[in-house]
Every structure is written in structure tokens, then in C-alpha cells.
Write a protein that holds these residues in place. Structure first.
Motif, short mmCIF file in Angstrom:
data_model
loop_
_atom_site.label_atom_id
_atom_site.label_comp_id
_atom_site.label_asym_id
_atom_site.label_seq_id
_atom_site.Cartn_x
_atom_site.Cartn_y
_atom_site.Cartn_z
N LEU A 1 0.82 -1.20 0.00
CA LEU A 1 0.00 0.00 0.00
C LEU A 1 0.86 1.26 0.00
O LEU A 1 0.51 2.26 -0.64
N ASP A 2 2.00 1.24 0.73
CA ASP A 2 2.91 2.38 0.72
C ASP A 2 3.42 2.65 -0.69
O ASP A 2 3.51 3.81 -1.13
N HIS A 3 3.77 1.57 -1.43
CA HIS A 3 4.22 1.73 -2.81
C HIS A 3 3.13 2.37 -3.66
O HIS A 3 3.38 3.30 -4.44
N ALA A 4 1.90 1.85 -3.51
CA ALA A 4 0.79 2.37 -4.32
C ALA A 4 0.49 3.83 -3.98
O ALA A 4 0.24 4.65 -4.87
N ILE A 5 0.51 4.16 -2.69
CA ILE A 5 0.24 5.54 -2.26
C ILE A 5 1.29 6.49 -2.82
O ILE A 5 0.98 7.59 -3.30
N ALA A 6 2.56 6.06 -2.78
CA ALA A 6 3.64 6.90 -3.32
C ALA A 6 3.49 7.08 -4.83
O ALA A 6 3.66 8.19 -5.36
N ASP A 7 3.16 6.00 -5.53
CA ASP A 7 3.02 6.08 -6.99
C ASP A 7 1.86 6.99 -7.39
O ASP A 7 1.91 7.66 -8.43
N LEU B 1 -1.91 -5.44 -6.36
CA LEU B 1 -0.63 -4.81 -6.02
C LEU B 1 0.48 -5.86 -5.90
O LEU B 1 1.63 -5.59 -6.26
N GLU B 2 0.14 -7.04 -5.38
CA GLU B 2 1.14 -8.11 -5.31
C GLU B 2 1.62 -8.48 -6.71
O GLU B 2 2.82 -8.71 -6.94
N ARG B 3 0.70 -8.54 -7.65
CA ARG B 3 1.09 -8.88 -9.03
C ARG B 3 1.90 -7.75 -9.65
O ARG B 3 2.83 -8.00 -10.42
N ARG B 4 1.55 -6.52 -9.29
CA ARG B 4 2.24 -5.37 -9.92
C ARG B 4 3.67 -5.22 -9.41
O ARG B 4 4.61 -5.06 -10.20
N TYR B 5 3.84 -5.26 -8.09
CA TYR B 5 5.16 -4.99 -7.52
C TYR B 5 5.97 -6.27 -7.28
O TYR B 5 7.19 -6.22 -7.24
N GLY B 6 5.28 -7.38 -7.08
CA GLY B 6 5.97 -8.64 -6.83
C GLY B 6 6.34 -8.82 -5.37
O GLY B 6 6.78 -7.87 -4.72
N ILE C 1 -5.05 6.98 6.45
CA ILE C 1 -5.71 8.14 5.85
C ILE C 1 -5.51 8.14 4.33
O ILE C 1 -6.45 8.38 3.56
N ALA C 2 -4.27 7.86 3.93
CA ALA C 2 -3.99 7.81 2.49
C ALA C 2 -4.77 6.69 1.83
O ALA C 2 -5.31 6.83 0.72
N LEU C 3 -4.86 5.56 2.52
CA LEU C 3 -5.60 4.42 1.98
C LEU C 3 -7.08 4.78 1.83
O LEU C 3 -7.73 4.38 0.86
N GLY C 4 -7.60 5.53 2.82
CA GLY C 4 -8.99 5.96 2.72
C GLY C 4 -9.23 6.81 1.48
O GLY C 4 -10.27 6.70 0.83
N GLN C 5 -8.24 7.66 1.16
CA GLN C 5 -8.37 8.47 -0.05
C GLN C 5 -8.26 7.60 -1.31
O GLN C 5 -9.00 7.77 -2.27
N MET C 6 -7.32 6.65 -1.25
CA MET C 6 -7.10 5.79 -2.41
C MET C 6 -8.29 4.87 -2.66
O MET C 6 -8.66 4.59 -3.79
N LEU C 7 -8.91 4.41 -1.55
CA LEU C 7 -10.03 3.49 -1.67
C LEU C 7 -11.37 4.22 -1.55
O LEU C 7 -12.38 3.62 -1.22
N GLY C 8 -11.36 5.52 -1.81
CA GLY C 8 -12.61 6.27 -1.71
C GLY C 8 -13.69 5.67 -2.58
O GLY C 8 -14.87 5.66 -2.23
N MET C 9 -13.29 5.09 -3.71
CA MET C 9 -14.29 4.51 -4.60
C MET C 9 -14.92 3.27 -3.97
O MET C 9 -16.11 2.99 -4.16
#
Length: 642
Positions: free
Chosen positions: A111-117, A619-624, A171-179
Motif C-alpha cells: 500500500l505504501d508503494h501504491a500511495i507513493a506512486d 498490487l502483489e502482481r504489480r510490484y511482486g 488516511i492515504a488508503l482511505g483516499q485511495m479506496l474512496g471509490m
């Protein structure tokens, strides 16, 4: 040419060594790198991201063993703090907690990787506001309390830095998963599930018990023999043992504790406050801001008004009932004022840090001072109970020494004046041949377990239960488990065969009743043919039952498969039963909007969680994610599955 080859070879060798050295510094080399990791004190257990060159991995975020162990400890502590029992580390490992701890750490990194990206930034102001608004950090006044904040973090066994990092991620995850937070299942789906879950049905039940099918003929010798041969192990006789044993609890030796009046008097003096009964008073009060208001209440009561009316006139509030209290229950000056009067009535107004108190004493319960003679017997009982465990420990020590010297249970018991108990032919549960429990006591389970590990004639060591009970046992005679002959077991075989046949008849009769009931025959009349009655159930849902009518287990399942007015036969433990659907009570979401809304929110949350799980998988598939199974297993001594 040879010289050129040597130079070229040395360059290639240098390049190879350089790549290997770089791999050790920046990544892992399969095999050798893994061995070095396992040899280190803090191995890399998992790596998220990075790029690969053959067996070599560069970059990425690593999760090390110490992080996994710390996360495991935190989660175990949280589980133990919420449950009534405490899991040990080994039990937690068996339940898979290490894997959950590692998965949680990996998800945080993903999730940290996704939030940063995605470029999501959570400001310090947002963090401060979130902490201030967290109810768990509020003090008694409902406001943020730094002391409460630190206390909660301490209980959770995380540092402030860890908490802030997790909060920033949430908090960042809440924004990312707002949908996903806005996911809402269609109303038609919610309503359909509500109707399915809340629909109620009423059944008519007829129990057709095998025990009532008495028209089953006696079996022939051939039938008995065939049943015995097919089920011989069912009639096995368990191993039985004749035992001699000594068993003692602290209560058994309490009578042997020596006690003097001097010891009891000393105990009485130490505990006198425990036995004294303090004076108690039933008290009401009004609390006012100043002395003038307090005197006004007293004046109004003196003029004939009730205490309640006088206080309400001055304060506009109802009387405060303190109830029955002792002097120690009240603060200093208030306690003195309330307990100084010798009779019920108003006490003089008194000022404390809370304001002015006007107190009314409703009732006085005099105190009592305990005397040594009155509680001597209780003191003696308590003293014996306190000393008995120590005396029992001494008995254990004496018995061990005596058995070592004489090597005979009866002789040792005689010398120590202990009673040897004897039982003949008991099974591992302490039951005799008739099934009656003849070995019973708080030590019985431990003693029997020890007894059934002994060889014939062997004596156990002196044992002690977890709560301090003593036992030692000798196996006087061992009768091994065996399969009896047909002649020995014939009575039991006939009974078992008859029971099976009666159940078969019960099932057949139940099916006949169900078929005839479906042909519009009267169910009550059919029930009388098997000496049963029709019982009408309470309304139940699919997840409920009604034991009073026999509507349980498979009968409930069958009930919700039936059409209205139809019947079916269901096999039960003691025969069979007929269930008929008498009434359907539909569930209407409009009639219970709050319950329907609650179910809808549960479904929405489940849908959102499912989407979040799918996101993590993506995300596991994307980053490995690369895990070192050997390194992970070494942290908790987990055996690798082959």
C-alpha cells in the motif's frame, strides 16, 4: 596469445566476482545468499518490488525477521488482551499467527508503494486532527488527553512513530479506496437477502422414535451372528485395571494442621477491620454554590417544607440520593458532618471542594465490633486452609522418601498413617463394569492417566496435579482390552441389533406418514398410529430452531425446502420425524427499516472489503512479493511442508 587469454580470463573473472559482490551488497544470490541470510541474526524474510537479473534481485523493500517477530508479538498480545484465555507462542504458531503477521507487514509495504506512486500526501495537520478526534484518546472531560494517548499506545505495544506511520497510511488508503467506500449493492439485492434471512416458518412435527417400535421380532441366531461378525469391534471390552492408590487434597490434611489460640489471636488482630461492621447511613443531599443557599434550604425545611421541595425551590433540581454509605465512602468534611448527628434528620451544612452540602440522614444502621470468641471458628478454618497446602507439600516429600526406602505402597502408607484406597477392575475413566464412576475426585483424571501407563504390579512416582493435589498409584492387576466371543457379548449384540431394526422401522413408518399426510390425510390421526403426537413449533428463521417441538438440525433445513402444506420424513438420531410446513411468515424490509438498513450496511462493508482484497492481490502482481520460506520458518521453528 596465451598471455592475452590470461588477461581476458582475469578480466572476466573480475567482472564475475564484481557482479557477485554487488549482488551480496544490493540483493540476494539464490542458494548462497539464502544461506547467509539464515546465518544472520536478522534474515530478510520478504522483499517487495525491486528488479531482477537472473538469480540476483536489486532494490525493493525488505521485511526482516525482527519486524515479523515484533508484529507477531503485538498481534498475540492484542488477541490475549481481548480473550478470556491466553495463547502461548507455540499455540499461536499452530494457529498460523506468524503468517498473518507477515501478510500484514507485506500489505503495508504494498500500500505504501501504491500511495507513493499515486502521489497521495497526508499532511501533519491531518495527522494531528485525526489523533485529536479519536475517542480512545479522550479523557473524562471528552477532550484529547496526552496521558490517555500515551497509555493506549503503550497498551497496544507500539511506539508513537509506528502509530503515526500507520495512521498516515490509513488516511492515504482511505483516499485511495474512496471509490470502494461508496460501494452500495442494489436495493433489490438487499431486499431479497433480507426476505431470505428473516422469513419465518411454522411447522408441525411428529417424532417417530425407534424405541416405540416394539413390534420388531426377536432376531434369529443367524441374524445375531451376522451382526456380530460385521460389528465385532463395537463390542470390544476396554482395558481394565485393579488399583491401589493414595490421593490427598489440602482439605484432606487440613484437620492435621496444628493451631494455637496465640496464632488465631494474632490473625484476628491483623484482620480485625475485615470483621468489624462499620456504621452505615442512608443519606440524601443537595449541592449548592454558596452558604446562603444552603441556609435557605435549612430554613425552608424548618418552616415545614419537605427536604425535596425546599431543595428544588432553591436549586431547581431534584434531590441527590447517595444511598447507604459508610463514613469512609465520603470525603473528609462531608463524612464528619453526615456521621456526627446521633439521630436521623438534617445535618449542619458543610463546605467541601465541590461546594456547599445540605445533608439529610434518612436511616442509621449501627456498626458492630467483632470479638475474638465470635469468629474464632472462622479464623481457625481460614488458618487451616492457609497452612494445609504447605503441609501437603511436606506429605509429598515424606511419601517420596519413604517409598524410596521401602519400595512398597502399603508399607509406606502404614508408616505415614495414610489411607490406601483400592478399586477393582475400572476403565480409564474410573468406571466399574456396570458403568458407575468409582474413582472420583479433583485428582482422578491425573491419577487414572498415570495408572494406565503402568505395567502390571508397577507403582507410579508421587504425582502432583496443577492445583497441588497429591497422588500415587499401583496397578495391582491389568486386564488388557479384548474382543469378547459372541457368547459373552450376545446380550449386547441382540440389544444393538434390535435398536438398529427399530430405527429402520421408524424411518419406514415416518415416510408412510409423510406420504399419507401429503395425500390430505389428517396428521394427528397418523401420529397416533405410532403412539406420538403432533407438536406445533414457534415461528423460526433458517438459522433458528425450536427444541420444544423437536424442530432442530436437519428438520429445520427440510422445513425451508417444503411447499406450504407439504410434509417430509427426516432421519434422526433416535429414529425419524415427520415435518409439515404449516405457515410461512414473509419478511418485509419496509416493516423493519432499521434492521434492513443494518443488513444493507453489512453487505456494503463486505463488498468494500472484497474490493480492497482484490486491490491488494493486484498490487502483489504489480510490484511482486518474494518470500524466503526457509528464513521465515527459522523464525518460529515452523516445519516446512514437503
Amino acid at each position: 596469445m596465451n598471455r592475452f587469454r590470461k588477461i581476458a580470463g582475469s578480466i572476466v573473472l573480475a567482472l564475475i566476482l564484481g557482479v557477485i559482490l554487488l549482488a551480496f551488497v544490493l540483493g540476494d544470490v539464490a542458494g548462497v545468499g539464502g544461506a547467509l541470510r539464515l546465518a544472520s541474526a536478522d534474515p530478510v524474510v520478504s522483499r517487495i518490488g525491486g528488479w531482477h537479473l537472473g538469480p540476483v534481485t536489486f532494490g525493493g523493500t525488505t521485511i526482516k525477521g525482527r519486524e515479523v517477530r515484533d508484529q507477531f508479538s503485538r498481534e498475540l498480545e492484542q488477541i490475549n488482551s481481548r480473550s478470556g484465555t491466553r495463547l502461548t507462542n507455540d499455540q499461536a504458531v499452530m494457529l498460523g499467527l506468524p503468517t498473518r503477521a507477515l501478510r500484514n507487514l507485506e500489505q503495508r509495504v504494498l500500500l505504501d508503494h501504491a500511495i507513493a506512486d499515486l502521489g497521495i500526501v497526508v499532511s501533519d495537520d491531518q495527522i494531528r486532527q485525526a489523533i485529536a478526534e479519536t475517542a480512545a484518546f479522550h479523557g473524562p472531560d471528552g477532550k484529547f488527553s496526552p496521558a490517555q494517548y500515551q497509555g493506549v499506545l503503550q497498551n497496544l505495544r507500539i511506539t508513537e512513530a509506528q502509530y503515526i506511520a500507520d495512521l498516515r497510511r490509513d488516511i492515504a488508503l482511505g483516499q485511495m479506496l474512496g471509490m470502494t467506500s461508496g460501494v452500495s449493492l442494489p436495493t433489490v439485492m438487499r431486499d431479497a437477502l433480507f426476505r431470505y434471512r428473516r422469513e419465518q416458518r411454522i411447522a408441525e412435527v411428529v417424532q417417530v422414535q425407534g424405541a416405540r417400535m416394539t413390534d420388531v421380532p426377536a432376531p434369529t441366531d443367524e441374524q445375531v451372528k451376522a451382526y456380530y461378525e460385521a460389528n465385532a469391534k463395537r463390542f470390544d471390552l476396554p482395558e481394565r485395571r485393579s488399583l491401589s492408590f493414595i490421593a490427598l487434597t489440602p482439605e484432606d490434611v487440613a484437620a492435621d494442621v496444628q493451631v494455637t489460640d496465640e496464632q488465631l489471636r494474632s490473625m484476628f488482630n491483623d484482620r480485625k477491620a475485615e470483621f468489624d461492621k462499620p456504621e452505615r447511613r442512608d443519606i440524601d443531599q443537595f449541592l449548592v454554590n454558596d452558604e446562603a443557599q444552603a441556609k435557605k434550604i435549612v430554613e425552608l425545611v424548618g418552616g415545614g417544607k419537605s427536604f425535596e421541595d425546599a431543595g428544588k425551590e432553591v436549586t431547581g433540581k431534584d434531590v441527590i440520593k447517595l444511598g447507604t454509605v459508610t463514613q469512609r465512602d465520603l470525603p473528609g468534611d462531608l463524612a464528619t458532618a453526615a456521621f456526627e448527628p446521633k439521630a436521623p434528620g438534617l445535618a449542619a451544612p458543610v463546605k467541601t471542594g465541590l461546594g456547599w452540602h445540605v445533608v439529610r440522614i434518612n436511616k442509621i444502621e449501627p456498626g458492630e465490633t467483632a470479638t475474638f470468641e465470635a469468629i474464632k471458628s472462622r479464623l481457625e478454618q481460614d488458618y487451616r486452609a492457609q497452612v494445609a497446602p504447605d503441609l501437603l507439600v511436606k506429605r509429598i516429600d515424606d511419601l517420596e522418601k519413604t517409598l524410596t526406602r521401602v519400595d512398597n505402597l502399603d508399607t509406606a502408607a502404614e508408616q505415614l498413617q495414610l489411607k490406601v484406597r483400592k478399586v477393582d477392575s475400572v476403565d480409564a475413566e474410573g468406571r466399574d463394569a456396570t458403568g458407575k464412576v468409582v474413582v472420583d475426585g479433583p485428582w482422578a483424571a491425573d491419577m487414572l492417566a498415570a495408572a494406565f501407563r503402568l505395567r502390571d504390579g508397577e507403582t507410579s512416582n508421587v504425582g502432583e496435579t496443577k492445583v497441588g493435589h497429591l497422588y500415587v498409584v499401583r496397578a495391582d492387576k491389568v486386564t488388557p482390552a479384548r474382543t469378547p466371543s459372541l457368547d459373552e457379548a450376545k446380550e449386547r449384540v441382540v440389544a444393538a441389533w434390535t435398536e438398529v431394526e427399530r430405527r429402520k422401522v421408524a424411518v419406514t413408518r415416518a415416510k408412510e406418514i409423510a406420504d399419507r399426510a401429503n395425500a390430505v390425510a389428517e396428521l394427528a390421526a397418523l401420529a397416533r398410529t405410532v403412539r406420538a403426537e403432533v407438536k406445533t413449533s414457534q415461528p423460526i428463521t433458517r438459522l433458528q430452531s425450536d427444541a420444544a417441538s423437536g424442530l432442530v438440525g436437519p428438520l429445520v433445513t427440510k422445513l425451508f425446502e417444503l411447499d406450504l402444506g407439504k410434509s417430509a420424513a427426516v432421519t434422526t438420531d433416535d429414529g425419524a420425524a415427520v415435518v409439515r410446513l404449516r405457515e410461512i411468515i414473509p419478511a418485509d424490509p419496509a416493516s423493519a427499516p432499521a434492521e434492513a438498513e443494518k443488513l444493507g450496511k453489512e453487505l456494503d462493508t463486505a463488498a468494500a472489503n472484497d474490493l480492497a482484497s482484490q486491490l491488494v492481490a493486484a498490487l502483489e502482481r504489480r510490484y511482486g512479493v518474494q518470500r524466503d520460506a526457509n528464513a521465515f520458518a527459522s523464525l518460529f521453528r515452523i516445519e516446512q511442508q514437503q
